[in-house]
Every structure is written in structure tokens, then in C-alpha cells.
Design a protein around this motif. Structure first.
Motif, PDB file in Angstrom:
ATOM      1  N   GLY A   1     155.990  39.570   6.550  1.00 33.22           N
ATOM      2  CA  GLY A   1     156.898  39.136   7.140  1.00 33.22           C
ATOM      3  C   GLY A   1     156.262  37.043   6.563  1.00 33.22           C
ATOM      4  N   GLN A   2     154.999  37.721   5.774  1.00 34.63           N
ATOM      5  CA  GLN A   2     153.708  36.448   5.770  1.00 34.63           C
ATOM      6  C   GLN A   2     153.954  35.697   4.129  1.00 34.63           C
ATOM      7  N   ARG A   3     153.464  34.797   4.576  1.00 36.97           N
ATOM      8  CA  ARG A   3     153.346  33.889   2.953  1.00 36.97           C
ATOM      9  C   ARG A   3     152.476  35.031   1.621  1.00 36.97           C
ATOM     10  N   VAL A   4     152.808  35.032   0.440  1.00 29.24           N
ATOM     11  CA  VAL A   4     152.270  35.731   0.093  1.00 29.24           C
ATOM     12  C   VAL A   4     151.448  34.351  -1.853  1.00 29.24           C
ATOM     13  N   MET A   5     152.815  33.872  -1.886  1.00 32.65           N
ATOM     14  CA  MET A   5     152.542  33.101  -2.891  1.00 32.65           C
ATOM     15  C   MET A   5     151.484  31.664  -2.744  1.00 32.65           C
ATOM     16  N   PRO A   6     151.948  31.388  -3.167  1.00 33.43           N
ATOM     17  CA  PRO A   6     150.175  29.747  -3.595  1.00 33.43           C
ATOM     18  C   PRO A   6     151.671  28.136  -3.468  1.00 33.43           C
ATOM     19  N   PRO A   7     151.417  27.661  -2.895  1.00 31.82           N
ATOM     20  CA  PRO A   7     151.806  26.226  -3.686  1.00 31.82           C
ATOM     21  C   PRO A   7     151.361  26.129  -4.889  1.00 31.82           C
ATOM     22  N   PRO A   8     152.647  25.817  -5.400  1.00 29.29           N
ATOM     23  CA  PRO A   8     152.291  25.400  -7.513  1.00 29.29           C
ATOM     24  C   PRO A   8     151.000  24.490  -7.376  1.00 29.29           C
ATOM     25  N   ARG A   9     150.470  23.350  -6.387  1.00 27.65           N
ATOM     26  CA  ARG A   9     149.589  23.233  -6.194  1.00 27.65           C
ATOM     27  C   ARG A   9     148.130  23.472  -6.981  1.00 27.65           C
ATOM     28  N   LEU A  10     148.560  24.814  -6.217  1.00 32.06           N
ATOM     29  CA  LEU A  10     147.081  25.461  -5.893  1.00 32.06           C
ATOM     30  C   LEU A  10     146.552  26.599  -7.051  1.00 32.06           C
ATOM     31  N   ILE A  11     147.875  26.624  -7.575  1.00 40.03           N
ATOM     32  CA  ILE A  11     148.006  27.514  -9.238  1.00 40.03           C
ATOM     33  C   ILE A  11     146.790  27.416  -9.930  1.00 40.03           C
ATOM     34  N   ALA A  12     146.230  26.307 -10.525  1.00 39.95           N
ATOM     35  CA  ALA A  12     145.078  25.808 -11.597  1.00 39.95           C
ATOM     36  C   ALA A  12     144.099  25.948 -10.593  1.00 39.95           C
ATOM     37  N   ARG A  13     143.554  25.791  -9.202  1.00 43.33           N
ATOM     38  CA  ARG A  13     142.085  25.700  -8.811  1.00 43.33           C
ATOM     39  C   ARG A  13     142.231  27.359  -8.056  1.00 43.33           C
ATOM     40  N   LEU A  14     143.203  28.043  -7.854  1.00 42.07           N
ATOM     41  CA  LEU A  14     142.949  29.501  -7.872  1.00 42.07           C
ATOM     42  C   LEU A  14     142.793  30.169  -9.218  1.00 42.07           C
ATOM     43  N   LEU A  15     143.407  29.935  -9.921  1.00 43.09           N
ATOM     44  CA  LEU A  15     142.663  30.548 -11.024  1.00 43.09           C
ATOM     45  C   LEU A  15     141.631  30.690 -11.646  1.00 43.09           C
ATOM     46  N   PHE A  16     141.192  29.364 -11.866  1.00 43.50           N
ATOM     47  CA  PHE A  16     139.611  28.739 -11.938  1.00 43.50           C
ATOM     48  C   PHE A  16     138.688  29.733 -10.998  1.00 43.50           C
ATOM     49  N   VAL A  17     139.468  29.389  -9.768  1.00 41.39           N
ATOM     50  CA  VAL A  17     138.145  30.371  -8.425  1.00 41.39           C
ATOM     51  C   VAL A  17     138.313  32.341  -9.109  1.00 41.39           C
ATOM     52  N   SER A  18     139.402  32.613  -9.125  1.00 45.34           N
ATOM     53  CA  SER A  18     139.443  33.920  -9.218  1.00 45.34           C
ATOM     54  C   SER A  18     138.525  34.491 -10.457  1.00 45.34           C
ATOM     55  N   ILE A  19     138.454  33.754 -11.627  1.00 45.16           N
ATOM     56  CA  ILE A  19     137.531  33.701 -12.379  1.00 45.16           C
ATOM     57  C   ILE A  19     135.967  34.099 -12.235  1.00 45.16           C
ATOM     58  N   LEU A  20     135.834  32.950 -11.677  1.00 46.59           N
ATOM     59  CA  LEU A  20     134.415  32.741 -11.287  1.00 46.59           C
ATOM     60  C   LEU A  20     133.705  34.131 -10.322  1.00 46.59           C
ATOM     61  N   LEU A  21     134.768  33.765  -9.377  1.00 44.88           N
ATOM     62  CA  LEU A  21     135.118  34.664  -8.485  1.00 44.88           C
ATOM     63  C   LEU A  21     134.499  36.454  -9.100  1.00 44.88           C
ATOM     64  N   ILE A  22     135.289  37.136  -9.455  1.00 46.75           N
ATOM     65  CA  ILE A  22     135.988  38.587  -9.363  1.00 46.75           C
ATOM     66  C   ILE A  22     135.647  38.085 -11.291  1.00 46.75           C
ATOM     67  N   THR A  23     136.151  37.868 -11.990  1.00 44.92           N
ATOM     68  CA  THR A  23     135.656  38.308 -13.147  1.00 44.92           C
ATOM     69  C   THR A  23     134.777  38.400 -13.846  1.00 44.92           C
ATOM     70  N   LEU A  24     134.043  36.765 -14.357  1.00 42.22           N
ATOM     71  CA  LEU A  24     132.929  36.803 -14.359  1.00 42.22           C
ATOM     72  C   LEU A  24     132.264  37.454 -13.763  1.00 42.22           C
TER      73      LEU A  24
ATOM     74  N   ALA B   1     141.916  35.891  -0.300  1.00 40.16           N
ATOM     75  CA  ALA B   1     141.344  37.665  -0.927  1.00 40.16           C
ATOM     76  C   ALA B   1     142.171  38.177  -1.679  1.00 40.16           C
ATOM     77  N   GLY B   2     143.391  38.210  -1.273  1.00 38.29           N
ATOM     78  CA  GLY B   2     144.372  38.813  -1.504  1.00 38.29           C
ATOM     79  C   GLY B   2     144.606  38.025  -3.859  1.00 38.29           C
ATOM     80  N   LEU B   3     145.045  37.352  -3.788  1.00 36.90           N
ATOM     81  CA  LEU B   3     145.387  36.064  -4.378  1.00 36.90           C
ATOM     82  C   LEU B   3     144.113  36.405  -5.966  1.00 36.90           C
ATOM     83  N   THR B   4     142.804  36.435  -5.002  1.00 38.74           N
ATOM     84  CA  THR B   4     141.823  36.112  -6.200  1.00 38.74           C
ATOM     85  C   THR B   4     142.030  37.271  -6.413  1.00 38.74           C
TER      86      THR B   4
END
Length: 316
Positions: free
Chosen positions: A59-82, A189-192
Motif C-alpha cells: 500500500g505504499q506509493r509507487v509513482m514519483p511526483p511529476p516534477r521528478l520524472i525528467a530527473r529520474l529518467l536521466f539518473v536511470s539512464i546513467l545508473l543502469i542503461t549506459l 531503486a525500483g523506478l531507476t
């Protein structure tokens, strides 16, 4: 503010050191038969989906606030993808030992530089001394073996790939700390993991040779067991613990695992693969352990806002 270490934080640090000291071998085994993009993309996307499903179940929150989406996307690409795709392709051209040398020597330095540059930590001589001792230990432990042969062009490219992946990982790690003023470590961790893993998997299926063949899952038992090891201890547990330590300790102090993980790799090699340990190896391990002990002494960090301290209390 003085940041102290609790017993649970020290236990998490030890666990991370052990697991991440053995992942180089697991990755090497996996990419021998599976395309790197599929091998890593499936691992991280499934890990992220499991973490987020667990939070939803509670029952905990999953989705981030909209203001963090762009930053999360960038961090995810750095940490995981690239980080992952560059690292795994680099491992095709250099030995796991040489990759460990580069990663162990560079990670703490890169974390410290990025953390100081972002204003999260204050530079001090003790940290620099600890990093210096650790690097000397890495060179004493691995240097003679790494310098025994000449690097050809592909080995140089592989070494450069490990350096680039390490810089991506270090920058992404530092960028996660401000986000944890709002998001809990497991949620982050889950989102990234999910975002970075899906981007990597989709890109692999689009352009990577052999990716669709790997999706038939005719991997063989060694690669499958290596993937499961990287998924559960390596991604689900260790990554979440690491983010918690980054939040509570800061990035550079948490990154001193890189001085200990190679020691664990050497011990496992001696115990299970009959590799010999000479006095030079023992001296190198002693130096790295000493460097980590010095760096893990309570350090003076900038205060984390009250919202992050509330997250700490709720996830401890």
C-alpha cells in the motif's frame, strides 16, 4: 553534523562488499552466451518491477511526483542503461581482474569529486589519504598481473569502457541523494531499475546482434544461474542497500566498498579456484582494508533535510 554508523548500516556495507566482489565473475559467465543488452536489461527491469510490486502490495506509493520524472529518467539512464551496456561490452575485451583494478581505483575518487562538486560533501585530507592508500593497495594486489602483458587496441578500448561506465555510475549515484529527500530508497531503486532496464532491453532488441535469439532463453545453466545471482543479491538487495547508505553516509563514503570487493574476489579465487596468494597480494588486501577503515570513520557531511531523515526512520 556527524554521521555515525549503526550496526545495520555496517552489516549492509559488508553484504554489498561481498556481493559486488563476486558479480564480475557472474557477468563474465553470462555474456559468454547471452547478448549483453538482453542479459542486463532483463535483470534490471525485472528487479525494478519486483521492488515496485512489493511497494504496491504494502500500500505504499509507487509513482514519483511529476516534477521528478525528467530527473529520474536521466539518473536511470546513467545508473543502469549506459553503465551496464558499456561495462558488459568492455568485459568482452579485458579480464575481470583488470576491470576490477580500474573500477576499484576510480569509483571512490569519482564519487568524491562528484559529491564535492554538487555540494553534498566537504573535501578533507583524511578522505584523500584513505583513497590514496586504497589505490596503492589495488595496485599492489592487481598491478603486477595487469602489467604482465601488453594491452592491444581492443584491450585499451575495453579499459576505456570500464572507465566511462564507472563515471556514469558515480555521477548517477551522487544525483540520487537529493531525490531521496522525496522518494524512499526502495521506491527510487525500483523506478531507476525498471526505467533504465526497459530502455536498455528495448534498445538491445532494436539494434543489438543476437538479442532476439537470446530472448529464446536457450542460455544454459551457467548463464542462467549467473543471471539469478545478479538479479537477487546483486540487484534487488545490494542496490537498495547501497542507496540507503548513499542517503545516510554520502556517496564517497559508501563507495569505499570498491576497496574491499576485490579482496573478496581474491579470497574466493583462492578458496574455490585454487589461485595462489603471495605476500604482495596479502599486502595489497591489508592496504585496501585499512583504507576502508579510515574512510569509514564518522565523517562531517552537510545535513540532510528533515524529509529525508523521516524517510530514514520509516525504512530502517
Amino acid at each position: 553534523m556527524i554521521i555515525t554508523s549503526t550496526a545495520s548500516q555496517r552489516a549492509m556495507f559488508v553484504f554489498i562488499c561481498f556481493v559486488w566482489g563476486t558479480t564480475w565473475l557472474a557477468m563474465k559467465i553470462g555474456i559468454a552466451t547471452v547478448s549483453p543488452g538482453v542479459f542486463a536489461g532483463l535483470r534490471w527491469s525485472i528487479a525494478g518491477a519486483i521492488l515496485l510490486a512489493f511497494r504496491r502490495f504494502r500500500g505504499q506509493r509507487v509513482m514519483p511526483p511529476p516534477r521528478l520524472i525528467a530527473r529520474l529518467l536521466f539518473v536511470s539512464i546513467l545508473l543502469i542503461t549506459l553503465n551496464q551496456v558499456i561495462q558488459l561490452y568492455a568485459l568482452k575485451h579485458i579480464t575481470a581482474g583488470l576491470a576490477a583494478v580500474i573500477s576499484s581505483a576510480l569509483t571512490p575518487i569519482a564519487l568524491l569529486v562528484f559529491a564535492v562538486g554538487c555540494g553534498q560533501e566537504r573535501f578533507n585530507i583524511r578522505q584523500l589519504g584513505a583513497i590514496g592508500v586504497g589505490i596503492i593497495g589495488v595496485l599492489v594486489l592487481f598491478g603486477p598481473a595487469a602489467l604482465a602483458g601488453r594491452l592491444d587496441v581492443w584491450e585499451m578500448i575495453g579499459a576505456a569502457g570500464v572507465i566511462i561506465s564507472c563515471l556514469c555510475y558515480s555521477a548517477g549515484s551522487v544525483m540520487t541523494r537529493p531525490i531521496m529527500r522525496t522518494l524512499e530508497p526502495v521506491q527510487l531503486a525500483g523506478l531507476t531499475d525498471l526505467t533504465g532496464g526497459l530502455i536498455l532491453l528495448l534498445a538491445s532488441l532494436a539494434v543489438e546482434p543476437g538479442a532476439w535469439r537470446s530472448m529464446q532463453f536457450h542460455w544454459g545453466w551457467p548463464a542462467l544461474l549467473a543471471w539469478l545471482y545478479l538479479l537477487v543479491p546483486g540487484a534487488l538487495l545490494s542496490t537498495t542497500m547501497y542507496l540507503m547508505l548513499v542517503r545516510d553516509w554520502g556517496a564517497s563514503r559508501s563507495g569505499t566498498y570498491a576497496f574491499i570487493s576485490p579482496v573478496i574476489a581474491v579470497v574466493i579465487g583462492c578458496g574455490f579456484f585454487g589461485e595462489k596468494l603471495d605476500w604482495g597480494d596479502a599486502a595489497g588486501m591489508t592496504l585496501m582494508l585499512g583504507a576502508s577503515g579510515l574512510a569509514l570513520r564518522p565523517a562531517r557531511l552537510r545535513p540532510v533535510p528533515s524529509t529525508a531523515r523521516a524517510v530514514s526512520s520509516s525504512t530502517a
